[in-house]
Write a protein that holds these residues in place. Structure first.
Motif, PDB file in Angstrom:
ATOM      1  N   VAL A 137       0.879  -1.173   0.000  1.00 28.67           N
ATOM      2  CA  VAL A 137       0.000   0.000   0.000  1.00 28.67           C
ATOM      3  C   VAL A 137       0.914   1.219   0.000  1.00 28.67           C
ATOM      4  O   VAL A 137       1.767   1.363   0.870  1.00 28.67           O
ATOM      5  N   ASP A 138       0.747   2.067  -0.992  1.00 30.48           N
ATOM      6  CA  ASP A 138       1.582   3.270  -1.068  1.00 30.48           C
ATOM      7  C   ASP A 138       1.066   4.309  -0.076  1.00 30.48           C
ATOM      8  O   ASP A 138      -0.146   4.464   0.105  1.00 30.48           O
ATOM      9  N   VAL A 139       1.998   5.021   0.540  1.00 31.49           N
ATOM     10  CA  VAL A 139       1.635   6.075   1.495  1.00 31.49           C
ATOM     11  C   VAL A 139       2.165   7.405   0.961  1.00 31.49           C
ATOM     12  O   VAL A 139       3.361   7.537   0.697  1.00 31.49           O
ATOM     13  N   VAL A 140       1.269   8.377   0.812  1.00 33.68           N
ATOM     14  CA  VAL A 140       1.660   9.724   0.370  1.00 33.68           C
ATOM     15  C   VAL A 140       1.217  10.711   1.432  1.00 33.68           C
ATOM     16  O   VAL A 140       0.057  10.697   1.860  1.00 33.68           O
ATOM     17  N   THR A 141       2.137  11.567   1.848  1.00 35.17           N
ATOM     18  CA  THR A 141       1.784  12.548   2.876  1.00 35.17           C
ATOM     19  C   THR A 141       2.615  13.808   2.723  1.00 35.17           C
ATOM     20  O   THR A 141       3.768  13.763   2.289  1.00 35.17           O
ATOM     21  N   ASP A 142       1.987  14.930   3.094  1.00 37.32           N
ATOM     22  CA  ASP A 142       2.723  16.193   3.157  1.00 37.32           C
ATOM     23  C   ASP A 142       3.037  16.569   4.598  1.00 37.32           C
ATOM     24  O   ASP A 142       3.401  17.706   4.886  1.00 37.32           O
ATOM     25  N   GLY A 143       2.863  15.621   5.496  1.00 38.58           N
ATOM     26  CA  GLY A 143       3.125  15.867   6.912  1.00 38.58           C
ATOM     27  C   GLY A 143       1.864  16.103   7.715  1.00 38.58           C
ATOM     28  O   GLY A 143       1.905  16.065   8.939  1.00 38.58           O
ATOM     29  N   SER A 144       0.746  16.341   7.009  1.00 43.58           N
ATOM     30  CA  SER A 144      -0.542  16.481   7.698  1.00 43.58           C
ATOM     31  C   SER A 144      -1.582  15.568   7.046  1.00 43.58           C
ATOM     32  O   SER A 144      -2.148  14.696   7.700  1.00 43.58           O
ATOM     33  N   ARG A 145      -1.823  15.749   5.769  1.00 40.60           N
ATOM     34  CA  ARG A 145      -2.736  14.846   5.067  1.00 40.60           C
ATOM     35  C   ARG A 145      -2.020  13.533   4.747  1.00 40.60           C
ATOM     36  O   ARG A 145      -0.807  13.529   4.484  1.00 40.60           O
ATOM     37  N   VAL A 146      -2.772  12.426   4.747  1.00 34.94           N
ATOM     38  CA  VAL A 146      -2.218  11.110   4.398  1.00 34.94           C
ATOM     39  C   VAL A 146      -3.134  10.454   3.369  1.00 34.94           C
ATOM     40  O   VAL A 146      -4.352  10.365   3.588  1.00 34.94           O
ATOM     41  N   TYR A 147      -2.556  10.001   2.265  1.00 37.89           N
ATOM     42  CA  TYR A 147      -3.292   9.259   1.253  1.00 37.89           C
ATOM     43  C   TYR A 147      -2.718   7.850   1.160  1.00 37.89           C
ATOM     44  O   TYR A 147      -1.489   7.675   1.054  1.00 37.89           O
ATOM     45  N   LEU A 148      -3.593   6.849   1.203  1.00 34.20           N
ATOM     46  CA  LEU A 148      -3.204   5.457   1.032  1.00 34.20           C
ATOM     47  C   LEU A 148      -3.657   5.022  -0.356  1.00 34.20           C
ATOM     48  O   LEU A 148      -4.857   5.058  -0.659  1.00 34.20           O
ATOM     49  N   VAL A 149      -2.704   4.606  -1.185  1.00 32.58           N
ATOM     50  CA  VAL A 149      -3.007   4.208  -2.557  1.00 32.58           C
ATOM     51  C   VAL A 149      -2.944   2.689  -2.629  1.00 32.58           C
ATOM     52  O   VAL A 149      -1.892   2.090  -2.382  1.00 32.58           O
ATOM     53  N   LYS A 150      -4.086   2.076  -2.973  1.00 29.46           N
ATOM     54  CA  LYS A 150      -4.187   0.621  -2.909  1.00 29.46           C
ATOM     55  C   LYS A 150      -4.245  -0.023  -4.285  1.00 29.46           C
ATOM     56  O   LYS A 150      -4.604  -1.199  -4.394  1.00 29.46           O
ATOM     57  N   ASN A 151      -3.910   0.699  -5.306  1.00 28.09           N
ATOM     58  CA  ASN A 151      -3.775   0.085  -6.639  1.00 28.09           C
ATOM     59  C   ASN A 151      -2.422  -0.592  -6.731  1.00 28.09           C
ATOM     60  O   ASN A 151      -1.482  -0.259  -6.006  1.00 28.09           O
ATOM     61  N   GLY A 152      -2.304  -1.540  -7.688  1.00 28.07           N
ATOM     62  CA  GLY A 152      -1.031  -2.233  -7.895  1.00 28.07           C
ATOM     63  C   GLY A 152      -1.151  -3.714  -7.630  1.00 28.07           C
ATOM     64  O   GLY A 152      -2.156  -4.189  -7.079  1.00 28.07           O
ATOM     65  N   VAL A 153      -0.130  -4.446  -8.053  1.00 29.21           N
ATOM     66  CA  VAL A 153      -0.104  -5.907  -7.922  1.00 29.21           C
ATOM     67  C   VAL A 153       1.298  -6.336  -7.498  1.00 29.21           C
ATOM     68  O   VAL A 153       2.281  -5.618  -7.732  1.00 29.21           O
ATOM     69  N   PRO A 154       1.431  -7.525  -6.876  1.00 31.96           N
ATOM     70  CA  PRO A 154       2.756  -7.989  -6.435  1.00 31.96           C
ATOM     71  C   PRO A 154       3.773  -8.107  -7.564  1.00 31.96           C
ATOM     72  O   PRO A 154       4.982  -7.986  -7.318  1.00 31.96           O
ATOM     73  N   ASP A 189      -1.259  20.898  -6.310  1.00 26.78           N
ATOM     74  CA  ASP A 189      -1.197  20.146  -5.060  1.00 26.78           C
ATOM     75  C   ASP A 189      -0.317  18.910  -5.279  1.00 26.78           C
ATOM     76  O   ASP A 189      -0.739  17.948  -5.917  1.00 26.78           O
ATOM     77  N   ARG A 190       0.889  18.959  -4.741  1.00 26.77           N
ATOM     78  CA  ARG A 190       1.857  17.901  -5.042  1.00 26.77           C
ATOM     79  C   ARG A 190       1.535  16.587  -4.340  1.00 26.77           C
ATOM     80  O   ARG A 190       1.870  15.513  -4.854  1.00 26.77           O
ATOM     81  N   ALA A 191       0.900  16.638  -3.186  1.00 22.83           N
ATOM     82  CA  ALA A 191       0.515  15.399  -2.519  1.00 22.83           C
ATOM     83  C   ALA A 191      -0.600  14.694  -3.294  1.00 22.83           C
ATOM     84  O   ALA A 191      -0.534  13.476  -3.527  1.00 22.83           O
ATOM     85  N   VAL A 192      -1.594  15.440  -3.708  1.00 25.94           N
ATOM     86  CA  VAL A 192      -2.689  14.861  -4.491  1.00 25.94           C
ATOM     87  C   VAL A 192      -2.157  14.316  -5.816  1.00 25.94           C
ATOM     88  O   VAL A 192      -2.516  13.212  -6.244  1.00 25.94           O
ATOM     89  N   ALA A 193      -1.276  15.072  -6.461  1.00 29.49           N
ATOM     90  CA  ALA A 193      -0.720  14.624  -7.742  1.00 29.49           C
ATOM     91  C   ALA A 193       0.098  13.345  -7.570  1.00 29.49           C
ATOM     92  O   ALA A 193       0.048  12.439  -8.415  1.00 29.49           O
ATOM     93  N   SER A 194       0.854  13.253  -6.482  1.00 27.10           N
ATOM     94  CA  SER A 194       1.668  12.055  -6.246  1.00 27.10           C
ATOM     95  C   SER A 194       0.786  10.835  -6.030  1.00 27.10           C
ATOM     96  O   SER A 194       1.063   9.743  -6.547  1.00 27.10           O
ATOM     97  N   ALA A 195      -0.283  11.006  -5.258  1.00 29.74           N
ATOM     98  CA  ALA A 195      -1.199   9.886  -5.035  1.00 29.74           C
ATOM     99  C   ALA A 195      -1.880   9.473  -6.338  1.00 29.74           C
ATOM    100  O   ALA A 195      -2.020   8.275  -6.634  1.00 29.74           O
ATOM    101  N   ILE A 255      -7.819   5.378  -3.762  1.00 36.10           N
ATOM    102  CA  ILE A 255      -7.045   6.308  -2.924  1.00 36.10           C
ATOM    103  C   ILE A 255      -7.893   6.690  -1.718  1.00 36.10           C
ATOM    104  O   ILE A 255      -8.954   7.297  -1.868  1.00 36.10           O
ATOM    105  N   GLU A 256      -7.434   6.312  -0.553  1.00 35.73           N
ATOM    106  CA  GLU A 256      -8.154   6.628   0.685  1.00 35.73           C
ATOM    107  C   GLU A 256      -7.419   7.738   1.425  1.00 35.73           C
ATOM    108  O   GLU A 256      -6.187   7.703   1.548  1.00 35.73           O
ATOM    109  N   GLU A 257      -8.150   8.719   1.915  1.00 39.01           N
ATOM    110  CA  GLU A 257      -7.549   9.769   2.741  1.00 39.01           C
ATOM    111  C   GLU A 257      -7.770   9.432   4.197  1.00 39.01           C
ATOM    112  O   GLU A 257      -8.902   9.214   4.628  1.00 39.01           O
TER     113      GLU A 257
END
Length: 266
Positions: free
Chosen positions: A170-187, A212-218, A263-265
């Protein structure tokens, strides 16, 4: 996150086709160029210290990847990064293998100290090392982090003052306050050389067209992961998966991404 957001960003990448300047490693340089094209952007690979400051001036984003690092390359990264900062061009730093050797770790810390880095994209082990919370790296492979991955990413983002994009199951993207968990992808993406480097290139393409660089990264990681999901469905092994990954990203539509981005916030 509403699927319309990553869908809109993918459409913007395709419409604006930003130039992405890479100073990157020799192992995956061709894959990074082609995944940038598949995302809808345009790559240029230039690392001669004599030209990097001129080249980056035409770019929408700059990728610095230390996978096959040399002292000369560090100086080129600093020159390109400083010019990018002067011009407001976002810098994406991929700290490949940070923690594996003192030279790599020191180089990454020097780049982070000298440059304004928009996004620090690394695997869990690299981010854990840089956060100082505990992480292990063998060669360029992650050995994971000690403790909670989200807390590690948050600690790194706050310490470095940048967006952290930490890839994993699960990918984790954060700017230090907001956190986005990205659950796309395969092993299968973990069993192919270069997917981390390619993720940085796709991230740069999205960051180049977003405020918004955090949103764009997610959104970028969701698009890359969604392409991996589609590629895995028809793959017979690692190399057919690799081919499919490029094809599926190139053919990914904003509608498909909007429907399937997970993408879950938090």
């Amino acid at each position: 996150m509403d699927g319309a957001i990553p869908a809109g960003l993918l459409a913007a990448v395709r419409s604006k086709r930003p130039l992405i300047h890479h100073i990157t490693n020799s192992v995956t340089i061709n894959d990074c160029a082609n995944i940038t094209i598949s995302a809808g952007a345009a790559p240029v690979m230039a690392e001669a210290p004599e030209e990097v400051a001129d080249m980056v001036a035409a770019a929408g984003a700059l990728v610095l990847n230390i996978g096959t690092l040399s002292a000369t390359q560090v100086e080129a990264m600093l020159a390109a990064g400083r010019r990018a900062n002067d011009l407001g061009i976002p810098v994406i730093l991929d700290p490949v293998g940070a923690g594996a050797t003192p030279f790599r770790t020191a180089a990454v810390l020097r780049l982070l100290d000298a440059l304004e880095v928009a996004v620090l994209k690394g695997n869990a082990g690299e981010i854990g090392v840089l956060a100082g919370t505990g992480g292990s790296v063998r060669g360029v492979d992650s050995g994971g982090v000690t403790g909670d991955p989200v807390e590690t990413a948050l600690a790194c983002a706050r310490a470095m003052g940048t967006v952290v994009s930490m890839t994993g199951a699960v990918d984790v993207v954060t700017d230090g306050s907001r956190v986005y968990l990205v659950k796309n992808g395969v092993p299968a993406m973990d069993r192919l050389s270069g997917t981390g480097c390619m993720a940085a290139s796709v991230t740069a393409a999205f960051v180049a067209v977003a405020d918004d660089r955090a949103v764009a990264s997610a959104a970028a990681l969701a698009a890359f992961g969604r392409a991996g999901e589609r590629a895995a469905a028809g793959a017979r092994g690692p190399y057919s998966f690799r081919t499919g990954l490029f094809d599926e990203l190139a053919g990914l539509t904003p509608d498909d991404l909007g429907q399937h981005a997970r993408i879950e916030e938090r």
